[in-house]
Design an enzyme around this catalytic site. Structure first.
Site, mmCIF file in Angstrom:
data_model
loop_
_atom_site.group_PDB
_atom_site.id
_atom_site.type_symbol
_atom_site.label_atom_id
_atom_site.label_comp_id
_atom_site.label_asym_id
_atom_site.label_seq_id
_atom_site.Cartn_x
_atom_site.Cartn_y
_atom_site.Cartn_z
ATOM 1 N N GLY A 97 0.638 -1.329 0.080
ATOM 2 C CA GLY A 97 0.189 -0.246 0.676
ATOM 3 C C GLY A 97 1.270 1.132 0.137
ATOM 4 O O GLY A 97 0.340 2.110 -0.270
ATOM 5 N N ASP A 126 -5.010 2.404 10.698
ATOM 6 C CA ASP A 126 -6.494 1.764 11.477
ATOM 7 C C ASP A 126 -6.341 1.848 12.683
ATOM 8 O O ASP A 126 -6.517 2.648 13.568
ATOM 9 C CB ASP A 126 -6.718 1.151 9.999
HETATM 10 P P1 IMP Z 1 -4.474 -1.541 11.033
HETATM 11 O O1 IMP Z 1 -3.436 -2.984 11.749
HETATM 12 O O2 IMP Z 1 -5.791 -2.080 11.797
HETATM 13 O O3 IMP Z 1 -3.631 -0.304 11.778
HETATM 14 O O4 IMP Z 1 -4.662 -1.914 9.561
HETATM 15 C C1 IMP Z 1 -4.495 -0.525 8.938
HETATM 16 C C2 IMP Z 1 -3.945 -1.402 7.021
HETATM 17 O O5 IMP Z 1 -5.585 -1.968 7.086
HETATM 18 C C3 IMP Z 1 -3.281 -0.667 6.107
HETATM 19 O O6 IMP Z 1 -2.047 -0.391 6.539
HETATM 20 C C4 IMP Z 1 -4.315 -0.788 4.851
HETATM 21 O O7 IMP Z 1 -3.487 -2.244 3.984
HETATM 22 C C5 IMP Z 1 -5.312 -1.343 5.878
HETATM 23 N N1 IMP Z 1 -6.557 -0.085 5.943
HETATM 24 C C6 IMP Z 1 -6.859 0.116 6.380
HETATM 25 N N2 IMP Z 1 -8.217 0.567 6.023
HETATM 26 C C7 IMP Z 1 -7.852 0.837 4.203
HETATM 27 C C8 IMP Z 1 -8.822 1.693 4.105
HETATM 28 O O8 IMP Z 1 -9.604 2.395 3.909
HETATM 29 N N3 IMP Z 1 -9.032 1.918 2.631
HETATM 30 C C9 IMP Z 1 -7.744 0.887 2.289
HETATM 31 N N4 IMP Z 1 -7.048 0.101 3.155
HETATM 32 C C10 IMP Z 1 -7.332 0.164 4.324
#
Ligand code: IMP
Ligand code: MG
Length: 179
Positions: free
Chosen positions: A43, A102
Site C-alpha cells: 500500500g 487504522d
Molecule cells: P491496522 O493494523 O488496523 O492499523 O491496519 C492498517 C492496514 O489496513 C493498512 O495498512 C491498510 O492495508 C488497511 N486499511 C485500513 N483502512 C483502509 C482503507 O480505508 N483503505 C484501504 N486499506 C485500508
C-alpha cells in the site's frame, strides 16, 4: 474519476503539496542522520516513492510485507512477516512508511518487533490516519492527513487488490463492498 468512487478525497496536487511539507520536517529532523526508510508493501509504494524523492539526507531503502496475525490488541500479539528486510537494522534510525493507520495493530506489533532487533530509533510516517478507529496506543510521528472512518482506495491503497494505481485518493462506494 473511477466509477466505483463516491468522490475524490485528495487530488494528486493536494497529495504532492502535503508530501513536500512532510519531507521538509523529515529533512530537518534527520539532517545529520542516515535513516533506513522501510516501505510497507504494497500500500505504501506510491507514497514512498514520492516521499523519498523529496528527502535530502542520505537514505537507505528497504521493504517489508506483513500482516497482523489474528486480532490481538496486546503487545504480545504477533505479526506475520511475508517479506523481511534484507539487512540488519541494529543501531539504525528506522523510518517506517505506511499507507494508513487504522486500528494501529499492525504497526504497534511491527514497531515492537523491530525494536527487539536493535534499531536505534523507530519513527512512523503515515499517509493517512483514522484516529477514530484506533485500538492500541500508537500514533504516527508524521502523517499527511487525518481522515474520517471511510474506506479509501487509490494512490497505492486497495480494496481486494484493486484500485492501487489510481493517481488520487478516492472514497470507495459502499455498494462495491457491501454487495
Ligand atoms: P491496522 O493494523 O488496523 O492499523 O491496519 C492498517 C492496514 O489496513 C493498512 O495498512 C491498510 O492495508 C488497511 N486499511 C485500513 N483502512 C483502509 C482503507 O480505508 N483503505 C484501504 N486499506 C485500508
Ligand atoms: Mg497495508
Amino acid at each position: 474519476m473511477h466509477q466505483d468512487c463516491e468522490r475524490i478525497l485528495y487530488t494528486e496536487e493536494q497529495l504532492k503539496a502535503r508530501i513536500e511539507e512532510i519531507a521538509i520536517a523529515l529533512n530537518e529532523d534527520y539532517r545529520d542522520k542516515r535513516p533506513l526508510v522501510v516501505g510497507i508493501l504494497k500500500g505504501s509504494i506510491i507514497f514512498y516513492s514520492d516521499l523519498i524523492r523529496k528527502l535530502t539526507m542520505p537514505v537507505e531503502l528497504d521493504f517489508m510485507a506483513i500482516s497482523s496475525y489474528g486480532a490481538s490488541t496486546e503487545s504480545t500479539g504477533q505479526i506475520l512477516i511475508k517479506k523481511d528486510l534484507t539487512a540488519d537494522i541494529k543501531g539504525k534510525d528506522v523510518i517506517i512508511v505506511e499507507d494508513i493507520v487504522d486500528s494501529g495493530n499492525t504497526l504497534y506489533m511491527l514497531r515492537s518487533h523491530l525494536s527487539t532487533r536493535g534499531a536505534n530509533d523507530i519513527k512512523i510516517v503515515a499517509l493517512l490516519n483514522k484516529p477514530s478507529r484506533r485500538k492500541v496506543d500508537l500514533e504516527p510521528d508524521y502523517k499527511c492527513f487525518d481522515i474520517e472512518d471511510e474506506f479509501v482506495v487509490g494512490y497505492g491503497m486497495d480494496y481486494a487488490e484493486r484500485y492501487r494505481n489510481l493517481p488520487y485518493i478516492g472514497i470507495l462506494k459502499r455498494s462495491v463492498y457491501e454487495k
